[in-house]
Design a protein around this motif. Structure first.
Motif, short mmCIF file in Angstrom:
data_model
loop_
_atom_site.label_atom_id
_atom_site.label_comp_id
_atom_site.label_asym_id
_atom_site.label_seq_id
_atom_site.Cartn_x
_atom_site.Cartn_y
_atom_site.Cartn_z
N LEU A 1 66.21 3.27 -28.75
CA LEU A 1 66.79 4.09 -27.69
C LEU A 1 67.86 5.02 -28.27
O LEU A 1 68.64 4.63 -29.12
N ASP A 2 67.89 6.25 -27.77
CA ASP A 2 68.94 7.18 -28.16
C ASP A 2 70.25 6.75 -27.49
O ASP A 2 70.24 5.95 -26.55
N PRO A 3 71.39 7.25 -27.94
CA PRO A 3 72.68 6.82 -27.40
C PRO A 3 72.82 6.99 -25.89
O PRO A 3 73.39 6.14 -25.21
N VAL A 4 72.31 8.09 -25.35
CA VAL A 4 72.42 8.31 -23.90
C VAL A 4 71.61 7.26 -23.14
O VAL A 4 72.09 6.67 -22.16
N ALA A 5 70.39 7.00 -23.58
CA ALA A 5 69.54 6.01 -22.92
C ALA A 5 70.13 4.61 -23.06
O ALA A 5 70.07 3.81 -22.12
N ALA A 6 70.69 4.30 -24.23
CA ALA A 6 71.32 2.99 -24.42
C ALA A 6 72.49 2.81 -23.47
O ALA A 6 72.66 1.73 -22.88
N HIS A 7 73.28 3.85 -23.29
CA HIS A 7 74.40 3.79 -22.35
C HIS A 7 73.90 3.57 -20.93
O HIS A 7 74.45 2.73 -20.19
N GLU A 8 72.87 4.30 -20.53
CA GLU A 8 72.33 4.15 -19.18
C GLU A 8 71.74 2.76 -18.97
O GLU A 8 71.89 2.17 -17.89
N LEU A 9 71.08 2.23 -19.99
CA LEU A 9 70.52 0.88 -19.85
C LEU A 9 71.62 -0.15 -19.64
O LEU A 9 71.47 -1.05 -18.80
N LYS A 10 72.72 -0.01 -20.35
CA LYS A 10 73.84 -0.93 -20.14
C LYS A 10 74.34 -0.86 -18.70
O LYS A 10 74.61 -1.88 -18.06
N GLN A 11 74.44 0.36 -18.16
CA GLN A 11 74.87 0.54 -16.78
C GLN A 11 73.87 -0.08 -15.81
O GLN A 11 74.25 -0.73 -14.83
N ILE A 12 72.59 0.11 -16.08
CA ILE A 12 71.55 -0.44 -15.22
C ILE A 12 71.60 -1.97 -15.21
O ILE A 12 71.45 -2.61 -14.15
N LEU A 13 71.83 -2.57 -16.36
CA LEU A 13 71.92 -4.03 -16.43
C LEU A 13 73.12 -4.54 -15.64
O LEU A 13 73.03 -5.56 -14.94
N HIS A 14 74.23 -3.83 -15.72
CA HIS A 14 75.41 -4.20 -14.92
C HIS A 14 75.09 -4.10 -13.43
O HIS A 14 75.46 -4.98 -12.65
N GLU A 15 74.41 -3.05 -13.03
CA GLU A 15 74.08 -2.86 -11.62
C GLU A 15 73.15 -3.96 -11.13
O GLU A 15 73.29 -4.47 -10.01
N LEU A 16 72.20 -4.34 -11.97
CA LEU A 16 71.26 -5.40 -11.61
C LEU A 16 71.99 -6.72 -11.40
O LEU A 16 71.73 -7.44 -10.43
N SER A 17 72.92 -7.04 -12.29
CA SER A 17 73.67 -8.29 -12.17
C SER A 17 74.57 -8.28 -10.94
O SER A 17 74.73 -9.29 -10.25
N THR A 18 75.13 -7.11 -10.62
CA THR A 18 75.99 -6.98 -9.45
C THR A 18 75.22 -7.25 -8.16
O THR A 18 75.77 -7.79 -7.19
N ARG A 19 73.93 -6.92 -8.16
CA ARG A 19 73.11 -7.14 -6.96
C ARG A 19 72.62 -8.57 -6.84
O ARG A 19 71.89 -8.90 -5.91
N GLY A 20 72.97 -9.44 -7.79
CA GLY A 20 72.61 -10.84 -7.68
C GLY A 20 71.48 -11.30 -8.56
O GLY A 20 71.09 -12.47 -8.52
N SER A 21 70.91 -10.40 -9.36
CA SER A 21 69.90 -10.80 -10.33
C SER A 21 70.58 -11.28 -11.61
O SER A 21 71.81 -11.34 -11.68
N ALA A 22 69.79 -11.62 -12.61
CA ALA A 22 70.33 -12.03 -13.91
C ALA A 22 69.55 -11.37 -15.02
O ALA A 22 68.36 -11.03 -14.85
N VAL A 23 70.21 -11.17 -16.14
CA VAL A 23 69.60 -10.55 -17.32
C VAL A 23 69.71 -11.53 -18.48
O VAL A 23 70.77 -12.12 -18.71
N PHE A 24 68.60 -11.72 -19.19
CA PHE A 24 68.58 -12.58 -20.38
C PHE A 24 67.93 -11.78 -21.50
O PHE A 24 66.79 -11.36 -21.38
N PHE A 25 68.70 -11.52 -22.57
CA PHE A 25 68.13 -10.68 -23.62
C PHE A 25 68.59 -11.10 -25.01
O PHE A 25 69.69 -11.62 -25.20
N SER A 26 67.70 -10.88 -25.97
CA SER A 26 68.03 -11.10 -27.37
C SER A 26 68.39 -9.76 -27.99
O SER A 26 67.88 -8.71 -27.59
N SER A 27 69.28 -9.79 -28.97
CA SER A 27 69.66 -8.56 -29.66
C SER A 27 70.30 -8.89 -31.00
O SER A 27 70.98 -9.91 -31.14
N HIS A 28 70.06 -8.00 -31.97
CA HIS A 28 70.76 -8.09 -33.25
C HIS A 28 72.04 -7.25 -33.24
O HIS A 28 72.83 -7.31 -34.19
N VAL A 29 72.22 -6.48 -32.18
CA VAL A 29 73.40 -5.61 -32.10
C VAL A 29 74.53 -6.41 -31.47
O VAL A 29 74.72 -6.40 -30.24
#
Length: 253
Positions: A175-203
């Protein structure tokens, strides 16, 4: 996007209990247990071959379970895999998509599978494609997409039905930097609505800043888990990770 259906009070969104997976005579993951609650953004880290993808593939029903159990919002993924898949979504590390389809055809195909109403799907596709800067490419065949564009398309597809659990394997790769930033925001929004995120990362910097909880796996066994602050203590997550995984031996994948 509208609020997701709520999980009953006190019930975790993901409950992995004494999970075990073998490949032949080799135990890839041994007696692993963890719990992901509504609103969690849960990071799952470990060295290459530690067993991260093995657990993730079993959570999403891509492979079987040799011991223990995995439940998503109270649904056992081994006993009722179809019901479990209806309320979760998966973004793999290698975004394989039907290359003969255009991007919009692929997204509409997923919307049909998850029975997303036409008005709702159009709104989600429009909003998410704009945020991830892929709108202009949706009419093009997926076969012409770069890895990063395919990653964006798969992410949009995973969000079409407002999953209770979003599982991602190395989602920021490509992902390019802009898309990576948007994905982080989307994950926050998803968690705020009561869902959960589970992810692996080397970063690890992303995990440290983004995740409310984290688990570390080494050689197929869970080394530590808890809130991100609890796991890292007074050190950085990178320091803790290197300390925990440096002596790792044979493990999963």
């Amino acid at each position: 996007m509208e609020r997701v259906n709520q999980v009953p009070a006190g019930q975790p969104i993901l409950n992995v209990s004494h999970f075990q997976k073998r490949y032949g005579d080799k135990i890839a993951v041994r007696d692993l247990s963890l719990v992901v609650e509504p609103g969690d953004i849960y990071g799952f880290i470990g060295h290459n071959g530690a067993g991260k993808t093995t657990l993730i593939r079993s959570i999403v029903g891509a492979q079987g379970i040799d011991g223990g159990s995995i439940q998503v919002a109270g649904i056992d993924v081994a006993r009722d895999p179809v019901a479990a898949k209806r309320i979760m979504a998966y973004v793999p590390d290698n975004p394989d998509v039907y290359e003969f389809m255009t991007g919009i055809q692929y997204l509409r195909y997923l919307a049909d599978i998850f029975r997303v109403p036409v008005d709702a799907r159009s709104k989600r596709i429009g909003e998410l494609s704009e945020r991830l800067q892929i709108s202009d490419a949706l009419a093009d065949p997926v076969g012409t997409y770069s890895h990063g564009m395919r990653q964006k398309l798969v992410i949009i597809g995973a969000l079409m039905h407002n999953p209770k659990l979003l599982v991602l394997d190395e989602p920021f790769v490509g992902l390019d930097p802009v898309a990576a930033h948007e994905l982080k925001q989307i994950l926050h929004e998803l968690s705020t609505r009561g869902s959960a995120v589970f992810f692996s990362s080397h970063v690890l910097e992303v995990v440290e800043k983004l995740c409310s909880k984290v688990a570390v796996i080494r050689a197929g066994e869970l080394v530590t888990s808890g809130t991100t602050d609890e796991v890292r203590g007074d050190d950085s997550l990178e320091d803790i990770f290197l300390e925990l995984v440096e002596p790792a031996g044979e493990g999963g994948r």
